[in-house]
Design an enzyme around this catalytic site. Structure first.
Site, PDB file in Angstrom:
ATOM      1  N   LYS A  34      -7.412   6.040  32.627  1.00  5.79           N
ATOM      2  CA  LYS A  34      -7.976   7.156  33.196  1.00  5.79           C
ATOM      3  C   LYS A  34      -9.542   6.935  33.805  1.00  5.79           C
ATOM      4  CE  LYS A  34      -9.873   8.671  28.651  1.00  5.79           C
ATOM      5  NZ  LYS A  34      -8.959   7.727  27.827  1.00  5.79           N
ATOM      6  N   HIS A  43     -13.196   8.360  18.495  1.00  2.72           N
ATOM      7  CA  HIS A  43     -13.744   7.712  19.683  1.00  2.72           C
ATOM      8  C   HIS A  43     -15.081   8.181  19.448  1.00  2.72           C
ATOM      9  CE1 HIS A  43     -14.706   6.746  23.572  1.00  2.72           C
ATOM     10  NE2 HIS A  43     -13.480   6.588  24.031  1.00  2.72           N
ATOM     11  N   GLU A  79      -9.461   1.234  23.140  1.00  8.39           N
ATOM     12  CA  GLU A  79      -8.972   1.634  24.264  1.00  8.39           C
ATOM     13  C   GLU A  79     -10.388   1.465  25.317  1.00  8.39           C
ATOM     14  OE1 GLU A  79      -8.291   5.671  23.693  1.00  8.39           O
ATOM     15  OE2 GLU A  79      -6.985   5.349  21.947  1.00  8.39           O
TER      16      GLU A  79
END
Length: 375
Positions: A53, A181, A258
């Site tokens: 993304k 996250h 990530e």
């Protein structure tokens, strides 16, 4: 370290004679270098899954594929983009905590058998559409040290973790681990350490109840310098490595991450041009051929604060920098210190690789910036 332009003004001028601005200059070497630096900073013990993304252009995906990296995807289209390059499904992590039933079914049919959830309703959907799948529970973090708090929208409260893991097991799913996250553009590694400690506690409680977890996803958030200095990635990751070693590596837990911004942001430099100037309410206004609806969309969606570089010297005064569209919203900066600029002056903007062209539009008929790959 601050992001630096990967092209000089002399080179930009030469290119602009044959390529109309705006365009983004991409350094393949920088993407490879960033991936390698982060991999080494994490002692090659954390599996890296590039967050598509952040910037989904094919060139980045090919580079990550060629150096053995994985990919974090959040949608069917991102998945297809990666799969079109013949990337194995075991190199793909599907991380969206809330999904349509049709999306779960699609990914299940494509061989993806690990899904993320953060609430009971999602467990029921996964059990229905992808029975006997593996699942990871996303945990809420504080996000105090990050530019964007990604736990505002997703993440189960820690107090509910055991119940949700047990509920997943009851529904015939296989709880594999936890993910979190700390937030996008995190400025302090303590956020990771706190989350790692929290996950360790949940692992222990789950183990005592017969749920043996063996996978931890520490998300992204690794910072780069725009106009604000950030620590070198080796220094930033040192306490994270120590926490992982203390709490997880000794227990044979697989750890993945990530990264998105850190991989691609400073590999891109925008080359744009001043197309108009004016004095409005005693303040200089400069109009560029790129703006908020284009490459500077990160100003809106990502709280991006970019370094604006010109060739001009001399006294700088607070100025307005605006985009080309007819919308008055299209103002990039209202008080950016700039020297006196002229029509056709080039502007270089480093650090334009993450959450910029990914969210750019063609509003008002203005085309997105062209991509020019170098080295």
């Amino acid at each position: 370290m601050l992001a630096k332009p990967n092209i000089s003004f002399t080179e930009a001028k030469a290119l602009s004679k044959g390529i109309e601005t705006p365009f983004l200059v991409v350094s393949k070497k920088k993407i490879e270098e960033n991936y390698t630096r982060l991999n080494l900073a994490l002692k090659k013990r954390v599996g890296l899954f590039y967050a598509v993304k952040a910037n989904p252009i094919i060139e980045i995906i090919e580079i990550i594929k060629n150096i053995g990296g994985g990919f974090e995807v959040s949608s069917i289209e991102e998945f297809r983009l990666v799969m079109d390059l013949n990337i194995s499904s075991d190199k793909i992590f599907y991380s969206t905590p809330v999904k349509k039933k049709s999306e779960i079914s699609y990914f299940c049919k494509q061989g993806i058998d690990l899904f993320v959830f953060d609430n009971e309703a999602e467990i029921e959907k996964i059990a229905q559409c992808a029975p006997k799948s593996q699942v990871m529970l996303r945990i809420q973090t504080k996000g105090n040290n990050s530019l964007i708090n990604l736990s505002f929208k997703f993440g189960a409260e820690p107090k509910d973790a055991l119940y949700l893991l047990e509920r997943g097991k009851e529904m015939g799913l296989y709880p594999r681990g936890l993910c979190f996250h700390v937030g996008s553009q995190c400025f302090c590694p303590q956020s990771y350490i706190d989350a790692i400690k929290l996950c360790h506690e949940i692992f222990k409680v789950a183990d005592s109840r017969g749920i043996h977890l063996d996978l931890l996803n520490i998300g992204g958030g690794f910072p780069i310098g725009y106009r604000k200095q950030v620590p070198d990635i080796d220094i930033f990751c040192k306490p994270i490595n120590e926490a992982l070693k203390h709490y997880f590596y000794s227990n044979n837990v697989e750890v993945v991450a990530e990264p998105g911004r850190f991989i691609c942001a400073d590999a891109f430099t925008l080359v744009a041009k001043v197309i108009g100037k004016s004095i409005r309410n005693n303040k200089p206004w400069y109009y560029m051929d790129d703006g908020l609806y284009g490459s500077f969309s990160g100003r809106v969606y990502d709280k991006g604060d970019y370094l604006i570089l010109t060739e001009k010297d001399g006294y700088k005064t607070p100025s307005v920098l605006a985009g080309p569209t007819c919308d008055s919203f299209d103002v990039i900066y209202k008080d950016y210190d700039l020297p006196n600029l002229n029509i056709d002056d080039l502007i270089l903007v480093p650090g334009m690789g993450a959450y910029t062209i990914a969210s750019a539009s063609t509003f008002n008929g203005f085309k997105r910036a062209k991509i020019l790959v170098v080295d």
